[in-house]
Motif scaffolding. Structure first.
Motif, PDB file in Angstrom:
ATOM      1  N   TYR A 273      67.702  45.350  40.616  1.00  0.00           N
ATOM      2  CA  TYR A 273      67.625  44.918  41.988  1.00  0.00           C
ATOM      3  C   TYR A 273      68.783  46.300  43.160  1.00  0.00           C
ATOM      4  O   TYR A 273      69.381  47.070  42.566  1.00  0.00           O
ATOM      5  N   ALA A 274      68.238  46.375  43.732  1.00  0.00           N
ATOM      6  CA  ALA A 274      69.056  46.919  45.290  1.00  0.00           C
ATOM      7  C   ALA A 274      69.334  46.297  46.230  1.00  0.00           C
ATOM      8  O   ALA A 274      68.425  45.335  46.727  1.00  0.00           O
ATOM      9  N   TYR A 275      69.912  46.762  46.960  1.00  0.00           N
ATOM     10  CA  TYR A 275      70.377  46.476  48.361  1.00  0.00           C
ATOM     11  C   TYR A 275      70.915  47.064  49.451  1.00  0.00           C
ATOM     12  O   TYR A 275      70.901  48.144  48.985  1.00  0.00           O
ATOM     13  N   ALA A 276      70.519  46.561  50.435  1.00  0.00           N
ATOM     14  CA  ALA A 276      70.352  47.365  51.895  1.00  0.00           C
ATOM     15  C   ALA A 276      71.365  46.076  52.853  1.00  0.00           C
ATOM     16  O   ALA A 276      71.372  45.208  52.827  1.00  0.00           O
TER      17      ALA A 276
ATOM     18  N   PRO B 112      77.172  45.675  39.019  1.00  0.00           N
ATOM     19  CA  PRO B 112      76.867  46.209  39.961  1.00  0.00           C
ATOM     20  C   PRO B 112      75.005  46.643  40.490  1.00  0.00           C
ATOM     21  O   PRO B 112      74.859  47.095  40.150  1.00  0.00           O
ATOM     22  N   VAL B 113      74.921  46.087  41.491  1.00  0.00           N
ATOM     23  CA  VAL B 113      73.603  46.574  42.071  1.00  0.00           C
ATOM     24  C   VAL B 113      73.764  47.413  42.900  1.00  0.00           C
ATOM     25  O   VAL B 113      75.094  47.627  44.121  1.00  0.00           O
ATOM     26  N   PRO B 114      72.794  49.053  43.162  1.00  0.00           N
ATOM     27  CA  PRO B 114      72.751  50.141  43.861  1.00  0.00           C
ATOM     28  C   PRO B 114      72.744  49.593  45.025  1.00  0.00           C
ATOM     29  O   PRO B 114      71.876  49.536  45.825  1.00  0.00           O
ATOM     30  N   ARG B 115      72.953  50.072  46.348  1.00  0.00           N
ATOM     31  CA  ARG B 115      72.940  50.500  48.222  1.00  0.00           C
ATOM     32  C   ARG B 115      71.645  51.573  47.800  1.00  0.00           C
ATOM     33  O   ARG B 115      71.723  52.599  47.511  1.00  0.00           O
ATOM     34  N   LEU B 116      70.708  50.511  48.130  1.00  0.00           N
ATOM     35  CA  LEU B 116      68.925  51.392  48.538  1.00  0.00           C
ATOM     36  C   LEU B 116      69.401  52.328  49.553  1.00  0.00           C
ATOM     37  O   LEU B 116      69.777  52.348  51.293  1.00  0.00           O
TER      38      LEU B 116
END
Lengths: 140, 92
Positions: free
Chosen positions: A7-10, B77-81
């Motif tokens: 996953y990735a988030y913004a 933890p998920v990385p910020r795009l």
């Protein structure tokens, strides 16, 4: 065994945008395309970021600092921070009151004390020596 | 420390104003340092890209997802795009 995901988030305003990498498609992931307005596109097929591909109950965990003080209603309410931080809070309020009086010099003094109190509170909780390691490109 | 004690130290008798300033101060503290940390879990919905953040968020300290780069049902933890996702889909 559960399947692995990526996953990735913004953050967009008050929304969290969650994306999941789609490995399906059977393509190599190297087939970039160029469009004049958007520039170099992301590879299609393997490695494309898309909206989540499957539903997951309790799938995201968000850790955040929260707005405190919602339970403050009258003079008998307990301020939900340690006594040391409450003392820093006194400086903040004095700064705000100075601002109303247009005494900006005093305001700056109190705000400095407020931030100093927060900093001392944070530092007091970290035990031991703190070091900054020299990087690989240090001068030898 | 109670609100009354703080008011005595500040020298004010205006409870409403003091409560408002205390709340402002607590919020300022939370932006500058992690004073009160909470966490919440949201369901991931297939094909839904955007999720509402909790109303009381001041600063996000970490976002973790279940099975992100693991198969043990761990929250990692998920990385910020960084940048823009050019390929759109039905929800974004």
């Amino acid at each position: 065994m559960a399947s692995q995901k990526e996953y990735a988030y913004a953050i967009k305003g008050n929304k969290l945008s969650l994306l999941e990498k789609d490995y399906s498609g059977g393509e190599t992931g190297l087939n970039y395309s160029y469009t004049p307005n958007s520039g170099l596109d992301l590879p299609k097929g393997v490695g494309s970021w898309k909206s989540p591909l499957s539903s997951v109950t309790n799938g995201i965990e968000i850790e955040y600092t929260s707005v405190a003080g919602e339970n403050l209603s009258d003079e008998s309410s307990e301020i939900p921070v340690s006594d040391y931080l409450a003392k820093a809070l006194i400086y903040y309020i004095k700064a705000r009151l100075s601002e109303v009086e247009k005494d900006f010099k005093t305001r700056e003094y109190y705000m400095k004390q407020f931030y100093k109190g927060i900093e001392k509170n944070n530092n007091a909780k970290i035990y031991g020596a703190r070091r900054v390691s020299p990087g690989n490109h240090r001068i030898k | 420390m109670k609100v009354q004690e703080l008011m005595e130290r500040v020298g004010s008798t205006n409870t409403g104003l003091m409560l408002a300033y205390i709340k402002d101060g607590l919020e300022e503290m939370n932006i500058d340092s992690e004073t009160i940390v909470e966490s919440t879990k949201l369901d991931i919905v297939k094909d839904q890209r955007h999720y509402d953040l909790p109303d009381d968020v001041v600063q996000i300290t970490s976002i973790r997802a279940k099975n992100h780069l693991n198969t043990n049902n761990d929250y990692t933890p998920v990385p910020r795009l960084i940048g823009t996702v050019f390929i759109g889909d039905s929800d974004g």
